[in-house]
Design a protein around this motif. Structure first.
Motif, mmCIF file in Angstrom:
data_model
loop_
_atom_site.group_PDB
_atom_site.id
_atom_site.type_symbol
_atom_site.label_atom_id
_atom_site.label_comp_id
_atom_site.label_asym_id
_atom_site.label_seq_id
_atom_site.Cartn_x
_atom_site.Cartn_y
_atom_site.Cartn_z
ATOM 1 N N TYR A 1 0.842 -1.201 0.000
ATOM 2 C CA TYR A 1 0.000 0.000 0.000
ATOM 3 C C TYR A 1 0.876 1.249 0.000
ATOM 4 O O TYR A 1 1.894 1.311 0.688
ATOM 5 C CB TYR A 1 -0.891 -0.010 1.265
ATOM 6 C CG TYR A 1 -1.867 1.131 1.322
ATOM 7 C CD1 TYR A 1 -3.092 1.051 0.664
ATOM 8 C CD2 TYR A 1 -1.553 2.303 2.016
ATOM 9 C CE1 TYR A 1 -3.985 2.106 0.703
ATOM 10 C CE2 TYR A 1 -2.445 3.369 2.055
ATOM 11 C CZ TYR A 1 -3.656 3.254 1.388
ATOM 12 O OH TYR A 1 -4.530 4.314 1.413
ATOM 13 N N LEU B 1 -0.139 4.865 -7.662
ATOM 14 C CA LEU B 1 -1.497 5.379 -7.865
ATOM 15 C C LEU B 1 -2.061 4.766 -9.144
ATOM 16 O O LEU B 1 -1.304 4.483 -10.090
ATOM 17 C CB LEU B 1 -1.462 6.902 -8.042
ATOM 18 C CG LEU B 1 -0.746 7.717 -6.961
ATOM 19 C CD1 LEU B 1 -0.775 9.211 -7.328
ATOM 20 C CD2 LEU B 1 -1.381 7.494 -5.595
ATOM 21 N N ASP B 2 -3.403 4.624 -9.195
ATOM 22 C CA ASP B 2 -4.010 4.168 -10.455
ATOM 23 C C ASP B 2 -4.176 5.378 -11.383
ATOM 24 O O ASP B 2 -3.793 6.501 -11.036
ATOM 25 C CB ASP B 2 -5.330 3.421 -10.200
ATOM 26 C CG ASP B 2 -6.411 4.318 -9.594
ATOM 27 O OD1 ASP B 2 -6.264 5.562 -9.643
ATOM 28 O OD2 ASP B 2 -7.402 3.779 -9.079
ATOM 29 N N SER C 1 -6.595 7.167 -12.062
ATOM 30 C CA SER C 1 -7.381 8.303 -11.569
ATOM 31 C C SER C 1 -6.704 9.001 -10.380
ATOM 32 O O SER C 1 -7.274 9.915 -9.798
ATOM 33 C CB SER C 1 -8.783 7.821 -11.175
ATOM 34 O OG SER C 1 -8.674 7.020 -10.027
ATOM 35 N N LYS D 1 -5.751 7.466 -7.485
ATOM 36 C CA LYS D 1 -6.035 6.839 -6.174
ATOM 37 C C LYS D 1 -4.967 5.796 -5.869
ATOM 38 O O LYS D 1 -4.506 5.082 -6.776
ATOM 39 C CB LYS D 1 -7.384 6.113 -6.218
ATOM 40 C CG LYS D 1 -8.566 7.028 -6.168
ATOM 41 C CD LYS D 1 -9.781 6.241 -5.645
ATOM 42 C CE LYS D 1 -11.063 6.940 -6.009
ATOM 43 N NZ LYS D 1 -11.674 6.508 -7.246
ATOM 44 N N ILE D 2 -4.620 5.670 -4.565
ATOM 45 C CA ILE D 2 -3.645 4.633 -4.168
ATOM 46 C C ILE D 2 -4.192 3.258 -4.534
ATOM 47 O O ILE D 2 -5.379 2.989 -4.325
ATOM 48 C CB ILE D 2 -3.372 4.708 -2.653
ATOM 49 C CG1 ILE D 2 -2.613 6.000 -2.344
ATOM 50 C CG2 ILE D 2 -2.577 3.495 -2.169
ATOM 51 C CD1 ILE D 2 -2.163 6.159 -0.921
ATOM 52 N N THR D 3 -3.344 2.409 -5.112
ATOM 53 C CA THR D 3 -3.791 1.066 -5.472
ATOM 54 C C THR D 3 -2.782 0.020 -5.021
ATOM 55 O O THR D 3 -1.575 0.299 -4.976
ATOM 56 C CB THR D 3 -4.025 0.952 -6.998
ATOM 57 O OG1 THR D 3 -4.479 -0.366 -7.291
ATOM 58 C CG2 THR D 3 -2.766 1.212 -7.816
ATOM 59 N N ARG E 1 -3.214 -2.028 -12.203
ATOM 60 C CA ARG E 1 -3.621 -0.612 -12.134
ATOM 61 C C ARG E 1 -2.414 0.287 -11.885
ATOM 62 O O ARG E 1 -2.341 1.400 -12.398
ATOM 63 C CB ARG E 1 -4.640 -0.402 -11.012
ATOM 64 C CG ARG E 1 -5.990 -0.944 -11.379
ATOM 65 C CD ARG E 1 -6.894 -0.980 -10.172
ATOM 66 N NE ARG E 1 -8.114 -1.641 -10.534
ATOM 67 C CZ ARG E 1 -9.322 -1.069 -10.509
ATOM 68 N NH1 ARG E 1 -9.449 0.152 -10.076
ATOM 69 N NH2 ARG E 1 -10.380 -1.726 -10.890
#
Ligand SMILES: NC(=O)c1ccc[n+]([C@@H]2O[C@H](COP(=O)([O-])OP(=O)(O)OC[C@H]3O[C@@H](n4cnc5c(N)ncnc54)[C@H](O)[C@@H]3O)[C@@H](O)[C@H]2O)c1
Length: 335
Positions: free
Chosen positions: A194, A198-199, A201, A203-205, A210
């Protein structure tokens, strides 16, 4: 699998892909070394990619590598799209020779490819009692600070210095984790930690697919972004290699050779204080190591110690290879 059997197999595969015996041996040794130091992200999981690029004529299996002498310290290498291991191996030998003559060796390489772990080359210089810096650029993976889109590679910074014992080798990507770890997790159906990517968009992925479509996060935000940029300038702009996001991704961009750039700087540590250097270096490490330990720590390691321990431990054992990668190797051997 036993190391000797694995080495023979990898050499066989590369020779089938038209690399010379010598070049196949160099590549096999570096790929196996990556497995032994616990950097599986840069080991056998990449063999299929190198072979695919040879088949697609994007890596030249019979390169005519040219070394241009600029002066006794400085050389410039045109790698002729060779596999990165081979041109980097030639470049570090040249940088060592130059520093032995003049105190400083500087070798720039253009038209090269992915060369694995920078520490492979740093170790060679340190073994010859030299201080060394190794830089290489890599395909887009990090968004420059303030940008939405990836452009810098995970551009590693590597610094090595003799200590009289285990070499001090700091070898770090400028991203939080190296991209190979994400590629390998994707291949083996695993999650990534974690907070490292980021993906698309933003967001953390923890999903490697992604993450590969999105961006990786640099170490220490804008500072890591700045360091990745510095490596792009030194390896790419300075050498005549690709830069500014133009280094092709070896796994999924088959539109041309990668044109990776590398830079190797070697320094005779005796240039200022003569033989006292090693004594001062040992004292430097002693002062750090004797500090009171933080909670959860029995010892303070310097960069390079952990990998050296792993190498010693793993060298005594067979190498475990996931079935998926073994299948890839079997497929490559029937080409
Ligand atoms: N060729 C390429 O395009 C490319 C791109 C990126 C990375 N890489 C390679 O990937 C490899 C791995 O990079 P990474 O960023 O995952 O490295 P890493 O996170 O495994 O290690 C980074 C550094 O921290 C040191 N370290 C690790 N644990 C430590 C501890 N407990 N105490 C003290 N020091 C410690 C290591 O010795 C190393 O020098 C490097 O060898 C790098 O050259 C290659």
């Amino acid at each position: 699998m036993k190391k000797s059997i694995l080495r023979t197999k990898v050499i066989q595969i590369l020779k089938k892909h038209k690399l010379s015996k010598k070049h196949s041996e160099i590549c096999a040794d570096y790929l196996i070394k990556a497995e032994l130091v616990g950097a599986k992200s840069h080991g056998l999981t990449r063999l299929r990619m190198y072979c695919q690029r040879i088949q697609k004529k994007l890596i030249n299996p019979k390169p005519r590598i040219k070394i241009k002498k600029i002066n006794s310290s400085i050389s410039h290498i045109d790698a002729d799209n060779s596999i990165g291991f081979v041109s980097a191996d030639i470049a570090i030998s040249q940088a060592i020779k130059n520093a032995k003559k003049t105190g400083i060796g500087l070798v720039g390489v253009k038209r090269s490819g992915h060369f694995g772990l920078s520490s492979f080359y740093a170790e060679q210089a340190v073994k010859k009692n030299l201080i060394v810096f190794c830089f290489t650029n890599a395909p887009p993976a990090l968004a420059p600070h303030g940008a939405k889109k990836s452009l810098f590679g995970t551009n590693p910074i590597c610094f090595g210095v003799p200590t009289g014992k285990v070499p001090f080798i700091l070898d770090t990507s400028t991203s939080i984790i190296n991209r190979g770890k994400i590629r390998r997790a994707h291949k083996l159906g695993e999650k990534i930690p974690y907070g490292v990517a980021l993906d698309k968009s933003g967001k953390i992925t923890t999903d490697p697919k992604r993450a590969l479509e999105g961006t990786q996060l640099p170490i220490a935000t804008f500072k890591g972004s700045g360091l990745a940029w510095m490596v792009d300038i030194l390896s790419g702009v300075l050498t005549g290699g690709s830069h500014g996001g133009k280094t092709k991704d070896p796994f999924d961009d088959f539109s041309g050779p990668q044109n990776v750039g590398h830079l190797f700087l070697t320094i005779n540590p005796k240039i200022f204080i003569g033989k006292k250097f090693l004594k001062e270096m040992k004292e430097n490490i002693r002062l750090v190591k004797k500090l009171p330990k933080a909670k959860g720590f029995n010892s303070i390691l310097y960069p390079g110690e952990r990998k050296n321990n792993l190498y010693k431990k793993n060298s005594k054992k067979d190498i475990s290879i996931p079935q998926k990668i073994l299948n890839e190797m079997n497929d490559l051997n029937v080409v």
